[in-house]
Design a protein around this motif. Sequence first.
Motif, PDB file in Angstrom:
ATOM      1  N   ASN A  74       1.046  -1.553   0.158  1.00 34.28           N
ATOM      2  CA  ASN A  74      -0.014   0.075  -0.396  1.00 34.28           C
ATOM      3  C   ASN A  74       1.083   1.079  -0.059  1.00 34.28           C
ATOM      4  OD1 ASN A  74       0.561   0.268   2.871  1.00 34.28           O
ATOM      5  ND2 ASN A  74      -0.980  -0.895   3.074  1.00 34.28           N
ATOM      6  N   LYS A  75      -0.059   1.965  -0.041  1.00 29.53           N
ATOM      7  CA  LYS A  75       0.795   3.520  -0.110  1.00 29.53           C
ATOM      8  C   LYS A  75       1.971   3.939   1.068  1.00 29.53           C
ATOM      9  CE  LYS A  75      -2.498   6.246  -3.108  1.00 29.53           C
ATOM     10  NZ  LYS A  75      -3.280   7.353  -3.407  1.00 29.53           N
ATOM     11  N   LEU A  76       1.413   3.574   2.411  1.00 31.14           N
ATOM     12  CA  LEU A  76       2.492   3.920   3.213  1.00 31.14           C
ATOM     13  C   LEU A  76       3.562   2.902   3.174  1.00 31.14           C
ATOM     14  CD1 LEU A  76       3.098   5.420   6.669  1.00 31.14           C
ATOM     15  CD2 LEU A  76       0.935   3.307   6.811  1.00 31.14           C
ATOM     16  N   ASN A  77       3.727   1.911   3.057  1.00 33.24           N
ATOM     17  CA  ASN A  77       4.488   1.456   2.781  1.00 33.24           C
ATOM     18  C   ASN A  77       5.001   1.094   1.849  1.00 33.24           C
ATOM     19  OD1 ASN A  77       6.093  -1.416   1.731  1.00 33.24           O
ATOM     20  ND2 ASN A  77       4.686  -2.694   2.512  1.00 33.24           N
TER      21      ASN A  77
ATOM     22  N   MET B 145       9.694   2.338   2.398  1.00 31.30           N
ATOM     23  CA  MET B 145      10.723   2.290   1.592  1.00 31.30           C
ATOM     24  C   MET B 145      11.336   3.757   0.750  1.00 31.30           C
ATOM     25  SD  MET B 145      11.062  -0.888   1.335  1.00 31.30           S
ATOM     26  CE  MET B 145      12.177  -1.246   0.049  1.00 31.30           C
ATOM     27  N   ASP B 146      10.412   4.338   0.400  1.00 30.13           N
ATOM     28  CA  ASP B 146      11.132   5.927  -0.389  1.00 30.13           C
ATOM     29  C   ASP B 146      11.646   6.704   0.734  1.00 30.13           C
ATOM     30  OD1 ASP B 146      10.171   5.403  -2.247  1.00 30.13           O
ATOM     31  OD2 ASP B 146       8.160   6.600  -2.154  1.00 30.13           O
ATOM     32  N   THR B 147      11.447   6.756   2.309  1.00 23.90           N
ATOM     33  CA  THR B 147      12.168   7.543   3.247  1.00 23.90           C
ATOM     34  C   THR B 147      13.295   6.909   3.196  1.00 23.90           C
ATOM     35  OG1 THR B 147      10.031   8.251   4.340  1.00 23.90           O
ATOM     36  CG2 THR B 147      11.803   8.286   5.270  1.00 23.90           C
ATOM     37  N   ALA B 148      13.793   5.799   3.045  1.00 23.52           N
ATOM     38  CA  ALA B 148      14.481   4.828   4.107  1.00 23.52           C
ATOM     39  C   ALA B 148      14.967   5.116   2.789  1.00 23.52           C
ATOM     40  CB  ALA B 148      14.445   3.429   4.520  1.00 23.52           C
ATOM     41  N   PHE B 149      15.584   4.633   1.410  1.00 22.87           N
ATOM     42  CA  PHE B 149      16.147   4.392   0.301  1.00 22.87           C
ATOM     43  C   PHE B 149      16.922   5.284  -0.949  1.00 22.87           C
ATOM     44  CE2 PHE B 149      15.043   0.842   1.616  1.00 22.87           C
ATOM     45  CZ  PHE B 149      16.496  -0.362   2.147  1.00 22.87           C
TER      46      PHE B 149
ATOM     47  N   GLN C 294      14.171   7.537  10.648  1.00 24.69           N
ATOM     48  CA  GLN C 294      12.767   7.559  10.626  1.00 24.69           C
ATOM     49  C   GLN C 294      11.919   7.307   9.975  1.00 24.69           C
ATOM     50  OE1 GLN C 294      10.434  11.227   8.088  1.00 24.69           O
ATOM     51  NE2 GLN C 294      10.499  11.698  10.089  1.00 24.69           N
ATOM     52  N   SER C 295      12.434   6.128   8.456  1.00 24.11           N
ATOM     53  CA  SER C 295      12.041   5.203   8.475  1.00 24.11           C
ATOM     54  C   SER C 295      11.679   3.377   9.015  1.00 24.11           C
ATOM     55  CB  SER C 295      12.609   4.890   7.257  1.00 24.11           C
ATOM     56  OG  SER C 295      12.191   3.209   6.473  1.00 24.11           O
ATOM     57  N   ALA C 296      12.446   3.892  10.110  1.00 21.63           N
ATOM     58  CA  ALA C 296      12.730   2.891  11.058  1.00 21.63           C
ATOM     59  C   ALA C 296      11.840   3.338  12.523  1.00 21.63           C
ATOM     60  CB  ALA C 296      13.894   2.683  12.173  1.00 21.63           C
ATOM     61  N   ALA C 297      11.251   4.114  12.556  1.00 20.27           N
ATOM     62  CA  ALA C 297      10.262   4.910  13.228  1.00 20.27           C
ATOM     63  C   ALA C 297       8.567   4.359  12.600  1.00 20.27           C
ATOM     64  CB  ALA C 297       9.964   6.019  13.627  1.00 20.27           C
ATOM     65  N   MET C 298       8.734   4.657  11.821  1.00 19.55           N
ATOM     66  CA  MET C 298       7.692   5.093  10.584  1.00 19.55           C
ATOM     67  C   MET C 298       7.064   3.537  10.602  1.00 19.55           C
ATOM     68  SD  MET C 298       7.504   6.884   7.101  1.00 19.55           S
ATOM     69  CE  MET C 298       7.670   8.345   7.308  1.00 19.55           C
ATOM     70  N   ALA C 299       7.992   2.029  10.614  1.00 24.22           N
ATOM     71  CA  ALA C 299       7.957   0.716  10.573  1.00 24.22           C
ATOM     72  C   ALA C 299       7.321   0.101  11.665  1.00 24.22           C
ATOM     73  CB  ALA C 299       9.274  -0.090  10.068  1.00 24.22           C
ATOM     74  N   TRP C 300       8.098   0.762  13.165  1.00 22.04           N
ATOM     75  CA  TRP C 300       7.608   0.256  13.805  1.00 22.04           C
ATOM     76  C   TRP C 300       6.156   0.833  13.978  1.00 22.04           C
ATOM     77  CZ3 TRP C 300       9.417  -3.290  16.946  1.00 22.04           C
ATOM     78  CH2 TRP C 300      10.410  -4.008  16.596  1.00 22.04           C
TER      79      TRP C 300
END
Length: 301
Positions: free
Chosen positions: A252-255, A259-263, A270-276
């Motif tokens: 989905n768009k959040l996923n 990915m875009d925030t990290a790579f 911030q990507s890790a915080a989103m993932a958790w």
Amino acid sequence: MKIIQPTLSTKRSLYGVLFVAPWLFGFIFLFAIPLYESFVYSLSELKLAIGGFETTFKGLAYYKELFTVHPTFNRLLVDSTVEMLLNVPSIVIFSLFAATLLNQKFRGRGIARAIFFLPVLLSASVLSLEMSNGLGDVVSGITGDTNGNAGEMFSMGGKELMFLLMDAGVPLQLIGFIVDFVTQIYQVISKSGVQILIFLAALQSISPSLYEAAKIEGTTGYEAFWKITFPMISPMLLTNIVYTIIDSFTNNKLNKLIMDTAFQSLNFSQSAAMAWVYFAMTSLILVVAVGLISRKVFYHD
């Protein structure tokens, strides 16, 4: 010295441990360390350094930023959750309906199953085309629309259906669900392949003697479904609901934002915080769903 034989329950417990052992070892050696590191990253600021990177502890700063500063995270989190709540019942109900039809005895049943499952197996490339906005380009090439409005063609059917249901006096809450289901019918079908196989296996495992005894007692087909079929496949119903919830959160768009925030933005903290946060939301929904549904599950010994 007398050797104590293990009881039947002990043997079943040992078999269960052996069954999950490959996953358990894989989780410990392949996923446990990355999970721990991602949680540390979500609480720290990463900076490039000679030979690697350095972390500076920031506490819950990145989590606060997500909910108070980030422009799209809250909206995408809510949208993903609402989309999951709409898609899961649609996918599970359609999967059960399709599996029940495919389980019937009729001529050409094998061909019918092959025709039905081929689009499901081949839908990955079509979905990737849609996700990359290539579907709109294809339609634009066919219709000659070069203004980027080709995607509106796909919503016209939903609008016409909405007005038709309103004229028929259908409640607005039910209209929204029906329109969402109809406009997402392709997505429902393409994501129902595994669930149909699970339901089909469950249906074929039901003993025919149960239906024969029920038929002798004068049970109708409707009563046989709700009194025999549905209770017997209820464990697989729970399995499919859990699988569908997890599957709906993987594309989905959040996923994509994570990915875009990290790579792309290279903001791994911030990507890790989103993932958790995403993981916590998924876990909460799973706990609630399993807790409510498992009370009604029938296990036949």
